[in-house]
Design a protein around this motif. Structure first.
Motif, PDB file in Angstrom:
ATOM      1  N   ASN A  30       0.803  -1.227   0.000  1.00  0.00           N
ATOM      2  CA  ASN A  30       0.000   0.000   0.000  1.00  0.00           C
ATOM      3  C   ASN A  30       0.834   1.274   0.000  1.00  0.00           C
ATOM      4  O   ASN A  30       0.264   2.365   0.041  1.00  0.00           O
ATOM      5  N   THR A  31       2.158   1.138  -0.037  1.00  0.00           N
ATOM      6  CA  THR A  31       3.016   2.336  -0.048  1.00  0.00           C
ATOM      7  C   THR A  31       3.495   2.684  -1.449  1.00  0.00           C
ATOM      8  O   THR A  31       4.300   3.611  -1.611  1.00  0.00           O
ATOM      9  N   VAL A  32       3.041   1.948  -2.476  1.00  0.00           N
ATOM     10  CA  VAL A  32       3.461   2.204  -3.851  1.00  0.00           C
ATOM     11  C   VAL A  32       2.239   2.233  -4.765  1.00  0.00           C
ATOM     12  O   VAL A  32       1.139   1.859  -4.361  1.00  0.00           O
ATOM     13  N   ARG A  33       2.449   2.679  -6.008  1.00  0.00           N
ATOM     14  CA  ARG A  33       1.372   2.623  -7.001  1.00  0.00           C
ATOM     15  C   ARG A  33       1.036   1.170  -7.292  1.00  0.00           C
ATOM     16  O   ARG A  33       1.926   0.321  -7.386  1.00  0.00           O
ATOM     17  N   SER A  34      -0.246   0.877  -7.419  1.00  0.00           N
ATOM     18  CA  SER A  34      -0.648  -0.520  -7.569  1.00  0.00           C
ATOM     19  C   SER A  34      -1.673  -0.681  -8.689  1.00  0.00           C
ATOM     20  O   SER A  34      -2.583   0.140  -8.837  1.00  0.00           O
ATOM     21  N   LYS A  35      -1.495  -1.733  -9.482  1.00  0.00           N
ATOM     22  CA  LYS A  35      -2.449  -2.088 -10.535  1.00  0.00           C
ATOM     23  C   LYS A  35      -2.812  -3.560 -10.357  1.00  0.00           C
ATOM     24  O   LYS A  35      -1.923  -4.404 -10.187  1.00  0.00           O
ATOM     25  N   ASN A  36      -4.102  -3.850 -10.392  1.00  0.00           N
ATOM     26  CA  ASN A  36      -4.576  -5.214 -10.186  1.00  0.00           C
ATOM     27  C   ASN A  36      -5.237  -5.773 -11.443  1.00  0.00           C
ATOM     28  O   ASN A  36      -5.529  -5.049 -12.398  1.00  0.00           O
ATOM     29  N   ASN A  37      -5.437  -7.072 -11.431  1.00  0.00           N
ATOM     30  CA  ASN A  37      -6.138  -7.778 -12.520  1.00  0.00           C
ATOM     31  C   ASN A  37      -5.493  -7.543 -13.882  1.00  0.00           C
ATOM     32  O   ASN A  37      -6.176  -7.295 -14.887  1.00  0.00           O
TER      33      ASN A  37
END
Length: 275
Positions: A30-37
């Protein structure tokens, strides 16, 4: 063993794994940019250039900023963590073996998630200080200044990762150890040593790169690092009658990359506690 019992075992085990991973598996996701799926073997994060504000005449056309977009590729890799659960062992042990193994699998994948993010941070090139020096206030201010000169936003999304010895060094700094200067432990880091100081969330992490006498610490902005997930944790549980046991396989597909090198500062810091 009935089919109903087996299905119940699988359902509860999967729920335990997901809960353990979300609560205590990864400290850094949760401390970085995140992309899912993500569909496919890789994805891209965009580095957006600065936009310029201009004026215009009445009824005139607004000048386009022509903001640059630089794609950074993030490759996903598949990871697994599996173990056998003997059917008769489950009735002999004095604890809930299912929950123990579920937590162990989730923690293993959580450590891998953090490892991927830390490996991305390691590729940064901006450094402050020498590996023979402790983590002092002066060093921290130099890193802080470097981020400011790079126009890295000071918006509460700056993070710092330090080792156990470096955490003790920080505690020798009055402003860091005093409640008059720092905030409480960061809410999303339950169970971790963390606090907010100088607008930076400081996190004690045991997985940082190290030598015999030093650790590599990092200060970074959330947007400088990307984490991508093609498959969040999925649990496959198969009954093997010849072994009289379930084989529990936890799996995920993830990757991480450095998006903007200007948003990360590395510090090689000696492990000897500050005097």
């Amino acid at each position: 063993m009935t089919t109903t019992i087996d299905a119940s075992f699988i359902k509860h085990f999967e729920a335990d794994v997901h809960t353990a991973y979300q609560q205590q598996g990864s400290k850094l996701k949760n401390t970085v940019r995140s992309k899912n799926n993500i569909q496919g073997a890789s994805t891209t994060f965009q580095v957006i250039g600065a936009m310029t504000a201009t004026t215009k005449t009445r009824n005139g056309q607004i000048t386009a900023s022509n903001v640059t977009h630089t794609p950074v590729e993030c490759t996903l890799t598949d990871y697994y963590a599996g173990e056998w659960v003997d059917r008769l062992d489950e009735i002999k042990v004095g604890h809930d073996e299912r929950k123990v193994l579920a937590a162990a699998g989730a923690y293993a994948l959580g450590r891998k998630t953090d490892e991927l993010i830390i490996d991305a941070l390691k590729t940064a090139t901006q450094t402050v200080g020498e590996s023979t020096e402790p983590l002092t206030k002066d060093r921290i201010l130099k890193a802080f200044t470097l981020l400011n000169k790079n126009d890295v936003p000071d918006d509460g999304e700056r993070y710092a990762l330090v080792g156990a010895d470096q955490w003790n060094q920080l505690l020798s700094i009055e402003e860091f150890s005093s409640a008059d200067y720092v905030g409480e432990a960061y809410p999303m880091l339950t169970g971790s040593e963390s606090r907010k100081w100088m607008g930076i969330v400081w996190i004690m992490h045991t997985g940082l790169p190290k030598t015999e006498s030093s650790h590599t610490c990092f200060i970074y902005h959330k947007t400088a690092v990307g984490h991508a997930s093609g498959q969040d944790i999925k649990t496959d549980i198969t009954w093997h009658g010849d072994y009289a046991a379930h084989f529990v396989s936890n799996m995920m597909s993830q990757g991480a990359c450095l998006i903007d090198p200007k948003g990360v500062v590395k510090m090689e810091v000696i492990d000897t506690p500050a005097a």
